[in-house]
Design a protein around this motif. Structure first.
Motif, PDB file in Angstrom:
ATOM      1  N   THR A  19      19.131 -16.096  38.318  1.00 53.69           N
ATOM      2  CA  THR A  19      18.821 -17.645  38.806  1.00 53.69           C
ATOM      3  C   THR A  19      18.872 -18.420  37.463  1.00 53.69           C
ATOM      4  N   GLY A  20      18.109 -17.942  36.557  1.00 55.36           N
ATOM      5  CA  GLY A  20      17.855 -18.619  35.277  1.00 55.36           C
ATOM      6  C   GLY A  20      19.328 -19.042  34.963  1.00 55.36           C
ATOM      7  N   VAL A  21      20.080 -17.880  34.749  1.00 51.67           N
ATOM      8  CA  VAL A  21      21.554 -18.354  34.027  1.00 51.67           C
ATOM      9  C   VAL A  21      22.332 -19.333  34.703  1.00 51.67           C
ATOM     10  N   ILE A  22      22.171 -19.374  36.322  1.00 50.84           N
ATOM     11  CA  ILE A  22      23.199 -20.224  37.092  1.00 50.84           C
ATOM     12  C   ILE A  22      22.560 -21.655  37.070  1.00 50.84           C
ATOM     13  N   ALA A  23      21.249 -21.592  36.915  1.00 49.04           N
ATOM     14  CA  ALA A  23      20.840 -22.798  36.846  1.00 49.04           C
ATOM     15  C   ALA A  23      20.633 -23.676  35.316  1.00 49.04           C
ATOM     16  N   ALA A  24      21.002 -22.836  34.172  1.00 50.20           N
ATOM     17  CA  ALA A  24      20.872 -23.273  32.901  1.00 50.20           C
ATOM     18  C   ALA A  24      22.169 -24.212  32.450  1.00 50.20           C
ATOM     19  N   ASN A  25      21.888 -25.035  31.536  1.00 51.49           N
ATOM     20  CA  ASN A  25      22.984 -25.758  30.962  1.00 51.49           C
ATOM     21  C   ASN A  25      23.352 -25.201  29.726  1.00 51.49           C
ATOM     22  N   PRO A  26      24.690 -25.611  29.179  1.00 47.65           N
ATOM     23  CA  PRO A  26      25.109 -24.515  28.246  1.00 47.65           C
ATOM     24  C   PRO A  26      24.165 -24.457  27.193  1.00 47.65           C
ATOM     25  N   HIS A  27      23.418 -25.364  26.515  1.00 45.86           N
ATOM     26  CA  HIS A  27      22.443 -25.301  25.490  1.00 45.86           C
ATOM     27  C   HIS A  27      21.371 -24.358  25.723  1.00 45.86           C
ATOM     28  N   LYS A  28      20.628 -24.216  27.045  1.00 46.67           N
ATOM     29  CA  LYS A  28      19.739 -23.307  27.253  1.00 46.67           C
ATOM     30  C   LYS A  28      20.278 -22.056  27.494  1.00 46.67           C
ATOM     31  N   ILE A  30      22.514 -20.648  25.499  1.00 41.07           N
ATOM     32  CA  ILE A  30      22.819 -20.089  23.995  1.00 41.07           C
ATOM     33  C   ILE A  30      21.078 -19.730  23.707  1.00 41.07           C
ATOM     34  N   ILE A  31      20.185 -20.222  24.113  1.00 43.26           N
ATOM     35  CA  ILE A  31      18.968 -20.114  23.724  1.00 43.26           C
ATOM     36  C   ILE A  31      18.341 -18.730  24.385  1.00 43.26           C
ATOM     37  N   MET A  32      19.323 -18.476  25.497  1.00 41.55           N
ATOM     38  CA  MET A  32      18.892 -17.215  26.267  1.00 41.55           C
ATOM     39  C   MET A  32      19.520 -15.983  25.582  1.00 41.55           C
ATOM     40  N   LEU A  33      20.848 -16.307  24.891  1.00 43.71           N
ATOM     41  CA  LEU A  33      21.353 -15.395  24.204  1.00 43.71           C
ATOM     42  C   LEU A  33      20.543 -14.884  23.001  1.00 43.71           C
ATOM     43  N   PRO A 107      14.356   0.130   9.742  1.00 38.99           N
ATOM     44  CA  PRO A 107      13.873  -0.967  10.461  1.00 38.99           C
ATOM     45  C   PRO A 107      13.781  -2.372   9.848  1.00 38.99           C
ATOM     46  N   GLU A 108      13.694  -2.308   8.258  1.00 45.08           N
ATOM     47  CA  GLU A 108      13.763  -3.644   7.557  1.00 45.08           C
ATOM     48  C   GLU A 108      14.981  -4.456   7.797  1.00 45.08           C
ATOM     49  N   ILE A 109      16.127  -3.924   8.135  1.00 43.53           N
ATOM     50  CA  ILE A 109      17.247  -4.615   8.201  1.00 43.53           C
ATOM     51  C   ILE A 109      17.098  -5.210   9.617  1.00 43.53           C
ATOM     52  N   ILE A 110      16.695  -4.399  10.591  1.00 45.11           N
ATOM     53  CA  ILE A 110      16.468  -5.007  12.111  1.00 45.11           C
ATOM     54  C   ILE A 110      15.631  -6.264  11.962  1.00 45.11           C
ATOM     55  N   GLN A 111      14.714  -6.164  11.189  1.00 46.06           N
ATOM     56  CA  GLN A 111      13.633  -7.251  11.073  1.00 46.06           C
ATOM     57  C   GLN A 111      14.486  -8.667  10.170  1.00 46.06           C
ATOM     58  N   GLU A 112      15.309  -8.210   9.345  1.00 46.20           N
ATOM     59  CA  GLU A 112      16.038  -9.083   8.741  1.00 46.20           C
ATOM     60  C   GLU A 112      16.868  -9.920   9.651  1.00 46.20           C
ATOM     61  N   VAL A 113      17.357  -9.133  10.731  1.00 46.20           N
ATOM     62  CA  VAL A 113      18.448 -10.016  11.550  1.00 46.20           C
ATOM     63  C   VAL A 113      17.503 -10.776  12.392  1.00 46.20           C
ATOM     64  N   GLN A 114      16.526 -10.057  12.969  1.00 41.22           N
ATOM     65  CA  GLN A 114      15.266 -10.888  13.719  1.00 41.22           C
ATOM     66  C   GLN A 114      15.085 -12.237  13.232  1.00 41.22           C
ATOM     67  N   THR A 115      14.766 -12.208  11.812  1.00 40.74           N
ATOM     68  CA  THR A 115      14.463 -13.401  11.127  1.00 40.74           C
ATOM     69  C   THR A 115      15.736 -14.355  11.266  1.00 40.74           C
ATOM     70  N   LEU A 116      16.733 -13.872  10.986  1.00 38.65           N
ATOM     71  CA  LEU A 116      17.938 -14.960  10.883  1.00 38.65           C
ATOM     72  C   LEU A 116      18.102 -15.521  12.308  1.00 38.65           C
ATOM     73  N   LEU A 117      17.964 -14.623  13.329  1.00 43.44           N
ATOM     74  CA  LEU A 117      18.203 -15.136  14.782  1.00 43.44           C
ATOM     75  C   LEU A 117      17.239 -16.186  15.132  1.00 43.44           C
ATOM     76  N   ASN A 118      15.792 -15.885  14.725  1.00 47.91           N
ATOM     77  CA  ASN A 118      14.880 -16.674  14.980  1.00 47.91           C
ATOM     78  C   ASN A 118      15.076 -18.080  14.339  1.00 47.91           C
ATOM     79  N   ASP A 119      15.438 -17.970  13.152  1.00 45.12           N
ATOM     80  CA  ASP A 119      15.789 -19.252  12.463  1.00 45.12           C
ATOM     81  C   ASP A 119      16.782 -20.117  13.220  1.00 45.12           C
ATOM     82  N   ILE A 120      17.790 -19.505  13.309  1.00 41.76           N
ATOM     83  CA  ILE A 120      19.108 -20.115  14.030  1.00 41.76           C
ATOM     84  C   ILE A 120      18.357 -20.810  15.601  1.00 41.76           C
ATOM     85  N   LYS A 121      17.730 -20.044  16.106  1.00 45.52           N
ATOM     86  CA  LYS A 121      17.219 -20.195  17.564  1.00 45.52           C
ATOM     87  C   LYS A 121      16.314 -21.518  17.223  1.00 45.52           C
TER      88      LYS A 121
END
Length: 162
Positions: A19-28, A30-33, A107-121
């Protein structure tokens, strides 16, 4: 007879997400991704700590799929220019880093990617359509409501010109 509570809760969560996906605009969307990738990476870290190799692999694969088939695939390099090209390279980097994290159990590489994703988000959230324009749109809506303007009424001057 009716299934477990876990199945019911899972089905309810799935309906809520759909339901959230159906109701979301394109910007939202991307945030959901971004959020989905973060959840998958959190799960990967938990599976890694638990020593569940298959679960870790599935979670990392899910995160890579979201990055590649969601975030990266949504880039329009012809419109986004240099920013889209740089994001494309960054998403490719993240995917290759996650493959390495999975292979070497790091795990430190996963945390690195999490940081990158969080910054872009965070940057994506900062440019949300409603963040900078909420006041002017609200004022415009108030002006329209206070006038005799009817958005559903036909535009008579334009119709008479034909």
């Amino acid at each position: 007879m009716f299934g477990s509570m876990q199945n019911g809760a899972s089905a309810y969560a799935k309906v809520g997400m759909e339901t959230g996906v159906i109701a979301a605009n394109p910007h939202k969307l991307i945030i959901m991704l971004f959020e989905g990738a973060q959840i998958a990476l959190n799960n990967a870290l938990q599976q890694m700590q638990a020593g569940n190799i298959a679960g870790k692999g599935q979670a990392i694969s899910k995160a890579i799929m979201i990055i590649e088939n969601g975030l990266r695939a949504s880039l329009d390099k012809s419109v986004g220019g240099e920013i889209a090209i740089n994001l494309d390279a960054l998403y490719e980097y993240m995917s290759s880093r996650l493959l390495l994290a999975n292979r070497n159990n790091q795990p430190e590489i996963i945390q690195e990617v999490q940081t990158l994703l969080n910054d872009i988000k965070s940057a994506w959230e900062a440019i949300a359509p409603n963040s900078a324009t909420s006041t002017p749109v609200t004022e415009l809506a108030g002006q329209i409501q206070s006038s005799s303007y009817d958005a559903l009424a036909p535009n008579m001057p334009r119709l008479m010109k034909a």
